[in-house]
Design an enzyme around this catalytic site. Structure first.
Site, PDB file in Angstrom:
ATOM      1  N   ASP A 134      53.797 -32.131   4.743  1.00 48.01           N
ATOM      2  CA  ASP A 134      54.830 -33.155   4.968  1.00 48.01           C
ATOM      3  C   ASP A 134      56.211 -32.530   5.202  1.00 48.01           C
ATOM      4  O   ASP A 134      57.221 -33.225   5.188  1.00 48.01           O
ATOM      5  CB  ASP A 134      54.876 -34.132   3.775  1.00 48.01           C
ATOM      6  N   HIS A 136      57.638 -30.090   3.320  1.00 51.24           N
ATOM      7  CA  HIS A 136      58.380 -29.642   2.134  1.00 51.24           C
ATOM      8  C   HIS A 136      58.403 -28.122   2.028  1.00 51.24           C
ATOM      9  O   HIS A 136      57.536 -27.422   2.548  1.00 51.24           O
ATOM     10  CB  HIS A 136      57.881 -30.305   0.845  1.00 51.24           C
ATOM     11  N   GLU A 141      60.239 -32.439  -1.746  1.00 50.68           N
ATOM     12  CA  GLU A 141      59.532 -33.424  -0.936  1.00 50.68           C
ATOM     13  C   GLU A 141      60.504 -34.125   0.015  1.00 50.68           C
ATOM     14  O   GLU A 141      61.726 -34.062  -0.180  1.00 50.68           O
ATOM     15  CB  GLU A 141      58.891 -34.456  -1.874  1.00 50.68           C
TER      16      GLU A 141
HETATM   17  C1  GLP Z   1      52.735 -26.349  -2.505  1.00 45.24           C
HETATM   18  C2  GLP Z   1      53.770 -25.302  -2.914  1.00 45.24           C
HETATM   19  C3  GLP Z   1      54.536 -24.801  -1.736  1.00 45.24           C
HETATM   20  C4  GLP Z   1      53.560 -24.424  -0.657  1.00 45.24           C
HETATM   21  C5  GLP Z   1      52.870 -25.649  -0.149  1.00 45.24           C
HETATM   22  C6  GLP Z   1      51.830 -25.349   0.924  1.00 45.24           C
HETATM   23  O1  GLP Z   1      53.155 -27.654  -2.615  1.00 45.24           O
HETATM   24  N1  GLP Z   1      54.690 -25.747  -3.897  1.00 45.24           N
HETATM   25  O2  GLP Z   1      55.328 -23.684  -2.130  1.00 45.24           O
HETATM   26  O3  GLP Z   1      54.227 -23.809   0.399  1.00 45.24           O
HETATM   27  O4  GLP Z   1      52.209 -26.288  -1.210  1.00 45.24           O
HETATM   28  O5  GLP Z   1      50.653 -24.927   0.325  1.00 45.24           O
HETATM   29  P1  GLP Z   1      49.504 -24.167   1.055  1.00 45.24           P
HETATM   30  O6  GLP Z   1      50.034 -22.816   1.358  1.00 45.24           O
HETATM   31  O7  GLP Z   1      48.384 -24.134   0.073  1.00 45.24           O
HETATM   32  O8  GLP Z   1      49.195 -24.949   2.280  1.00 45.24           O
END
Ligand code: GLP
Length: 258
Positions: A134, A136, A141
């Site tokens: 999304d 973030h 968020e």
């Molecule tokens: C989580 C973490 C972020 C991360 C994001 C993406 O919410 N707090 O720091 O970048 O998810 O995660 P992933 O790398 O597993 O797609």
């Protein structure tokens, strides 16, 4: 923003690891900002391997992680503290590491102290970031103030669902987190964002080519003077100016390469 499109996640992770290796060679006492999630797993493996091979020495480096789940102890297997030990800190010694304390009794105070510790360390030299589907960064968020500092945040239902596979059930995913703010992240001297896979393509395009908006917190990085976004082909799929980014990278002067 520099946008680097690599063939796959392996090549992209190698590029990011080379950037951190150069940073540590140039400044062994660097302050590193670190991220969790599935995206940087290979990057951490590469850093640890470079450490074992004697190509990189992080023993004087200080690290600060972006975020942590509220309510999880550092010993909880899904805590980001446990993640960091398992994937990096047990394999690559650093001088000091910091992760927000998910069990602090006084969240506002702990957040202020976390900010103060970053300042006392001299500020973050280079910040690694993943990208939520999304848009973030950290756990900021959509709707997060672009000037926000380390604080409590409530996760969206989508982020809870995205992170549920790491827990026994979606009900076990904490609803609250402590995260560095967007404003905290923007103060890092350099940022390196990694995003892989077509499920990130929309967020990548919104971050890099859409308007700067709190609805896509990562878009605030368009204001950052030294941010590299390193993606694989699938995550680059929605970028309008892909060919130009490739052209820029092919013509990148040798002295700018890691
Ligand atoms: C989580 C973490 C972020 C991360 C994001 C993406 O919410 N707090 O720091 O970048 O998810 O995660 P992933 O790398 O597993 O797609």
């Amino acid at each position: 923003m520099e946008i680097i499109i690599k063939r796959d996640a392996e090549e992209a992770s190698l590029e990011a690891a080379a950037i951190f290796r150069r940073q540590l060679r140039e400044k062994p006492e660097s302050v590193l900002g670190l991220a969790t999630g599935s995206t940087p797993l290979r990057f951490y493996e590469l850093l640890a391997a470079m450490g074992r091979a004697g190509e990189l020495d992080a023993s004087r480096a200080v690290t600060f992680n972006l975020d942590e789940y509220v309510g999880l102890s550092a010993a909880h297997p899904q805590s980001y503290a446990a993640y960091m030990r398992a994937h990096l800190l047990d394999h690559l010694p650093v001088a000091r590491w910091h992760i927000p304390d998910g069990q602090t009794a006084d969240i506002p105070r702990h957040c202020a102290e976390y900010e103060a510790a970053i300042r006392a360390a001299g500020g973050i030299d280079i910040q690694l970031l993943g990208l939520g589907s999304d848009g973030h960064i950290g756990f900021n968020e959509p709707g997060s103030s672009l000037g926000s500092r380390t604080r409590l945040k409530t996760l969206t239902a989508r982020t809870v669902a995205d992170n549920a596979p790491h827990f026994a059930s979606p009900a076990e995913v904490p609803r609250h987190v402590i995260t560095m703010g967007v404003g905290t992240i923007l103060e890092a001297r350099r940022c390196v964002v990694l995003a892989f896979g077509k499920q990130k393509a929309h967020a990548v395009a919104a971050m890099a080519e859409g308007p700067v908006t709190a609805m896509v917190p990562a878009s605030a990085l368009q204001m950052h003077p030294a941010c590299a976004l390193i993606v694989d082909e699938a995550a680059a799929g929605d970028l309008q100016r892909r060919d130009y980014y490739r052209w820029v990278y092919e013509n990148k002067p040798a002295w700018q390469r890691p």
